[in-house]
Write a protein that holds these residues in place. Structure first.
Motif, PDB file in Angstrom:
ATOM      1  N   LEU A 104      -9.483  -2.049   2.780  1.00 46.68           N
ATOM      2  CA  LEU A 104      -8.097  -2.303   2.387  1.00 46.68           C
ATOM      3  C   LEU A 104      -7.833  -1.814   0.966  1.00 46.68           C
ATOM      4  CD1 LEU A 104      -5.344  -3.632   2.893  1.00 46.68           C
ATOM      5  CD2 LEU A 104      -6.348  -5.813   2.184  1.00 46.68           C
ATOM      6  N   ILE A 164      -7.590   1.990   0.603  1.00 48.57           N
ATOM      7  CA  ILE A 164      -6.323   2.552   1.112  1.00 48.57           C
ATOM      8  C   ILE A 164      -5.223   2.314   0.070  1.00 48.57           C
ATOM      9  CG2 ILE A 164      -4.572   2.401   2.920  1.00 48.57           C
ATOM     10  CD1 ILE A 164      -6.797   1.384   4.800  1.00 48.57           C
ATOM     11  N   ILE A 165      -5.244   1.098  -0.508  1.00 46.07           N
ATOM     12  CA  ILE A 165      -4.210   0.758  -1.500  1.00 46.07           C
ATOM     13  C   ILE A 165      -4.343   1.659  -2.722  1.00 46.07           C
ATOM     14  CG2 ILE A 165      -3.495  -1.031  -3.146  1.00 46.07           C
ATOM     15  CD1 ILE A 165      -4.150  -3.085  -0.902  1.00 46.07           C
ATOM     16  N   ARG A 166      -5.585   1.847  -3.214  1.00 43.41           N
ATOM     17  CA  ARG A 166      -5.767   2.679  -4.415  1.00 43.41           C
ATOM     18  C   ARG A 166      -5.320   4.114  -4.148  1.00 43.41           C
ATOM     19  NH1 ARG A 166      -8.418   0.450  -8.637  1.00 43.41           N
ATOM     20  NH2 ARG A 166      -9.591  -1.469  -8.197  1.00 43.41           N
ATOM     21  N   ALA A 206      -3.191   5.194  -1.905  1.00 44.04           N
ATOM     22  CA  ALA A 206      -1.734   5.288  -1.697  1.00 44.04           C
ATOM     23  C   ALA A 206      -0.996   5.113  -3.027  1.00 44.04           C
ATOM     24  CB  ALA A 206      -1.295   4.220  -0.703  1.00 44.04           C
ATOM     25  N   LEU A 207      -1.558   4.264  -3.917  1.00 46.91           N
ATOM     26  CA  LEU A 207      -0.897   4.021  -5.206  1.00 46.91           C
ATOM     27  C   LEU A 207      -0.932   5.282  -6.068  1.00 46.91           C
ATOM     28  CD1 LEU A 207      -1.812   0.465  -6.592  1.00 46.91           C
ATOM     29  CD2 LEU A 207       0.462   1.451  -6.323  1.00 46.91           C
ATOM     30  N   PHE A 260       0.480   9.080   0.024  1.00 47.00           N
ATOM     31  CA  PHE A 260      -0.646   9.149   0.961  1.00 47.00           C
ATOM     32  C   PHE A 260      -0.378  10.156   2.059  1.00 47.00           C
ATOM     33  CE2 PHE A 260      -4.582   6.894   1.666  1.00 47.00           C
ATOM     34  CZ  PHE A 260      -4.922   7.268   2.940  1.00 47.00           C
ATOM     35  N   GLU A 261       0.944  10.346   2.382  1.00 38.99           N
ATOM     36  CA  GLU A 261       1.246  11.186   3.551  1.00 38.99           C
ATOM     37  C   GLU A 261       0.898  12.641   3.288  1.00 38.99           C
ATOM     38  OE1 GLU A 261       3.945   8.955   2.740  1.00 38.99           O
ATOM     39  OE2 GLU A 261       3.537   7.535   4.354  1.00 38.99           O
ATOM     40  N   VAL A 264      -0.378  -0.532   5.801  1.00 39.12           N
ATOM     41  CA  VAL A 264      -0.739  -0.727   4.387  1.00 39.12           C
ATOM     42  C   VAL A 264      -0.182   0.435   3.570  1.00 39.12           C
ATOM     43  CG1 VAL A 264      -2.642  -0.821   2.741  1.00 39.12           C
ATOM     44  CG2 VAL A 264      -2.795  -2.083   4.884  1.00 39.12           C
ATOM     45  N   GLN A 265      -0.276   1.642   4.135  1.00 41.06           N
ATOM     46  CA  GLN A 265       0.246   2.810   3.393  1.00 41.06           C
ATOM     47  C   GLN A 265       1.761   2.685   3.217  1.00 41.06           C
ATOM     48  OE1 GLN A 265      -1.118   5.657   6.203  1.00 41.06           O
ATOM     49  NE2 GLN A 265      -3.238   5.546   5.479  1.00 41.06           N
ATOM     50  N   VAL A 322       2.586   0.132   0.551  1.00 42.64           N
ATOM     51  CA  VAL A 322       2.402   0.611  -0.825  1.00 42.64           C
ATOM     52  C   VAL A 322       3.588   1.499  -1.220  1.00 42.64           C
ATOM     53  CG1 VAL A 322       0.989   2.019  -2.372  1.00 42.64           C
ATOM     54  CG2 VAL A 322      -0.111   0.461  -0.750  1.00 42.64           C
ATOM     55  N   GLU A 323       4.007   2.361  -0.312  1.00 42.83           N
ATOM     56  CA  GLU A 323       5.141   3.239  -0.643  1.00 42.83           C
ATOM     57  C   GLU A 323       6.399   2.404  -0.896  1.00 42.83           C
ATOM     58  OE1 GLU A 323       4.809   6.343  -1.363  1.00 42.83           O
ATOM     59  OE2 GLU A 323       2.679   6.109  -0.867  1.00 42.83           O
ATOM     60  N   LYS A 375       6.030   0.529  -4.363  1.00 45.03           N
ATOM     61  CA  LYS A 375       6.184   1.380  -5.549  1.00 45.03           C
ATOM     62  C   LYS A 375       7.657   1.490  -5.952  1.00 45.03           C
ATOM     63  CE  LYS A 375       3.499   5.334  -5.165  1.00 45.03           C
ATOM     64  NZ  LYS A 375       2.711   6.321  -4.406  1.00 45.03           N
ATOM     65  N   GLN A 399      -1.332  -4.570  -9.986  1.00 51.52           N
ATOM     66  CA  GLN A 399      -0.627  -3.969  -8.841  1.00 51.52           C
ATOM     67  C   GLN A 399      -1.533  -4.031  -7.608  1.00 51.52           C
ATOM     68  OE1 GLN A 399       1.022  -0.010  -9.528  1.00 51.52           O
ATOM     69  NE2 GLN A 399       1.438  -0.518 -11.673  1.00 51.52           N
ATOM     70  N   ILE A 400      -2.807  -3.700  -7.806  1.00 56.98           N
ATOM     71  CA  ILE A 400      -3.749  -3.688  -6.678  1.00 56.98           C
ATOM     72  C   ILE A 400      -3.989  -5.109  -6.179  1.00 56.98           C
ATOM     73  CG2 ILE A 400      -6.157  -3.186  -6.047  1.00 56.98           C
ATOM     74  CD1 ILE A 400      -5.793  -0.701  -7.966  1.00 56.98           C
ATOM     75  N   LEU A 440      -1.003  -6.178  -4.078  1.00 56.70           N
ATOM     76  CA  LEU A 440      -0.943  -5.514  -2.774  1.00 56.70           C
ATOM     77  C   LEU A 440      -2.042  -6.024  -1.847  1.00 56.70           C
ATOM     78  CD1 LEU A 440       0.008  -1.992  -4.056  1.00 56.70           C
ATOM     79  CD2 LEU A 440       1.246  -3.234  -2.262  1.00 56.70           C
ATOM     80  N   ALA A 445      -0.879  -7.849   1.605  1.00 55.22           N
ATOM     81  CA  ALA A 445      -0.787  -6.860   2.698  1.00 55.22           C
ATOM     82  C   ALA A 445      -0.672  -7.534   4.071  1.00 55.22           C
ATOM     83  CB  ALA A 445      -2.004  -5.945   2.663  1.00 55.22           C
TER      84      ALA A 445
END
Lengths: 21, 214
Positions: A7, A10-12, A14-15, A19-20, B52-53, B56-57, B60, B73-74, B77, B81
């Protein structure tokens, strides 16, 4: 594939960027 | 009435919520006929990752979030999540869907190796969300409020998080008063769902453990 990442990984990722890309 | 800043905050969060969604093709996969426990497991895992992706988007774009300490921030999230995922999936189950679809989704979740003990509270939560007949703005604001919880583990600057959450709470409170004038309890009931979400969060950790072992 992304679903193997933990988890937090993925967060790091995407931040940091969009990510896309 | 809303101040100009509050209106901007509301529209910003709503736009981000509408823009960042699970990809359409993945959502369609859920409705295919194919059913095997393995496929359900893989699909739900993939959905969770994609969610999750998307989360995050969305996050932000919450005004002020990216100004927070990076590690906070992490922590926010990571801590929210699962709750945000349940809140969003509740919307899928409560929106007016062609009758067949919701049953296919429910069937798929029931046949994915998850034990009944965790499925019942999940669908009870979906039912209680459905009863509130929430608007899109309420879903977006409640998701932001869930994420901006200052008491998540490892958050260091709790005051900074609280200031952001307070601003969104105030917008939601005004929104409920404006749009649900005859339901003075509506705002309190929305916040009540957040506590229900916390128990689901706890269940989810145990569920993953039992799911992996089985």
């Amino acid at each position: 594939p992304a679903s193997n990442l933990g988890l937090e990984d993925i967060i790091r990722k995407a931040l940091m960027g969009n990510f896309e890309d | 009435e809303f101040s100009q800043d509050q209106l901007t905050l509301l529209n910003y969060i709503l736009d981000a919520y509408n823009k960042h969604r699970i990809p359409q093709d993945m959502a369609k996969q859920l409705l295919q006929e194919k059913f095997s426990e393995e496929e359900n497991f893989l699909l739900l895992t993939e959905m969770a990752t994609s969610h999750v992706q998307v989360l995050v988007e969305f996050t932000k774009n919450i005004p002020g979030f990216q100004a927070l300490d990076h590690e906070d921030q992490i922590a926010l999230l990571k801590g929210s999540a699962v709750e945000a995922m349940f809140l969003r999936s509740a919307q899928v189950f409560t929106r007016k869907r062609p009758h067949g679809h919701t049953d296919v989704l429910e069937d798929r979740i029931r046949k994915s190796g998850i034990s009944e003990e965790y499925i019942t509270p999940m669908f009870n939560f979906y039912k209680s969300i459905g009863e509130l007949q929430m608007m899109q703005e309420e879903h977006a604001l409640l998701t932001a409020i869930t994420i901006l919880s200052p008491d998540r583990a490892y958050v260091r600057d709790q005051a900074a998080v609280e200031r952001l959450q307070e601003a969104v709470l105030e917008v939601l409170r005004k929104f409920c008063r404006l749009r649900h004038p005859r339901e003075p309890q509506h705002f309190a009931r929305l916040l009540g769902r957040l506590t229900e979400l916390r128990t689901l969060n706890h269940h989810h950790a145990e569920m993953l453990l039992s799911w992996r072992t089985s």
